[in-house]
Write a protein that holds these residues in place. Structure first.
Motif, PDB file in Angstrom:
ATOM      1  N   GLY A   1      38.202  85.478 -30.292  1.00  0.00           N
ATOM      2  CA  GLY A   1      39.247  84.594 -29.389  1.00  0.00           C
ATOM      3  C   GLY A   1      39.353  83.502 -30.279  1.00  0.00           C
ATOM      4  N   ARG A   2      38.748  83.103 -31.215  1.00  0.00           N
ATOM      5  CA  ARG A   2      38.826  81.920 -31.916  1.00  0.00           C
ATOM      6  C   ARG A   2      39.016  82.077 -33.159  1.00  0.00           C
ATOM      7  N   TYR A   3      39.979  80.905 -33.993  1.00  0.00           N
ATOM      8  CA  TYR A   3      40.314  81.066 -35.464  1.00  0.00           C
ATOM      9  C   TYR A   3      39.169  80.089 -35.921  1.00  0.00           C
ATOM     10  N   PRO A   4      38.473  80.968 -36.807  1.00  0.00           N
ATOM     11  CA  PRO A   4      37.340  79.901 -37.674  1.00  0.00           C
ATOM     12  C   PRO A   4      37.962  78.478 -38.132  1.00  0.00           C
ATOM     13  N   ARG A   5      37.320  77.582 -37.904  1.00  0.00           N
ATOM     14  CA  ARG A   5      37.764  76.100 -38.194  1.00  0.00           C
ATOM     15  C   ARG A   5      38.059  75.922 -39.681  1.00  0.00           C
ATOM     16  N   GLY A   6      36.859  76.265 -40.330  1.00  0.00           N
ATOM     17  CA  GLY A   6      36.907  76.354 -42.010  1.00  0.00           C
ATOM     18  C   GLY A   6      38.000  76.879 -42.587  1.00  0.00           C
TER      19      GLY A   6
END
Length: 189
Positions: free
Chosen positions: A61-66
């Motif tokens: 449910g999260r887009y990887p920040r990098g």
């Protein structure tokens, strides 16, 4: 363009330079070749990382920040090169070779990081929202995109145009011309 929120989620800016060279546009495509070479490899990595991000969003449910920062950087770099070259011809200042934001350059792209995403959205979002948009864009740009129907429709329309009985119904056309057309090659009239 701002939404009802206090800050837009995507900001695309392009500031037209007041004095543009009259002749530089003839060679800008040559000057941009190094950018195109680098952007080719960056776009390959962009597509691979987008697939990885798809599964990350699906399961966490999260887009990887990098990955997000890299993908936005590729979009930002592409926008700067397009603004310099024939996408806009908006500036004569050579675009920098960087994924980072360059505040003093005339073309800028900012995308806010999505803090929370729905976990199942990648499974329904691409077809529920994307495919209709792609189909409409394909129709508006003149590409058939598979909307011409099956090979039967294409063959029937070929046969109908040969004997002069053009109709919109593929079944009536192919049924009435089945014997007349036989095995005529496609594309010839």
């Amino acid at each position: 363009m701002e939404l009802a929120t206090s800050r837009p989620t995507v900001a695309l800016e392009g500031e037209l330079a007041p004095q543009l060279s009259r002749w530089l546009w003839l060679v800008k495509w040559i000057l941009a070749i190094p950018h195109y070479v680098v952007l080719f490899f960056l776009w390959v990595a962009f597509f691979v990382l987008t697939v990885i991000a798809f599964f990350a969003v699906l399961f966490t449910g999260r887009y990887p920040r990098g990955i997000f920062d890299f993908n936005v950087g590729v979009l930002r770099w592409s926008w700067r090169v397009a603004f310099y070259t024939f996408g806009a011809l908006g500036t004569d200042k050579y675009p920098p070779f960087t994924l980072a934001d360059v505040p003093d350059y005339g073309a800028r792209l900012e995308v806010d990081y999505p803090e929370n995403l729905r976990r199942g959205f990648p499974l329904i979002g691409w077809w529920l929202l994307g495919i209709p948009q792609f189909c409409i864009a394909g129709i508006l740009t003149g590409g058939s995109g598979g909307w011409s129907g099956s090979s039967c429709w294409s063959r029937a329309s070929c046969c109908c145009s040969r004997i002069g009985t053009r109709t919109r119904s593929s079944t009536s056309c192919s049924a009435s011309t089945a014997g007349a057309c036989g095995s005529l090659p496609m594309g010839r009239s």
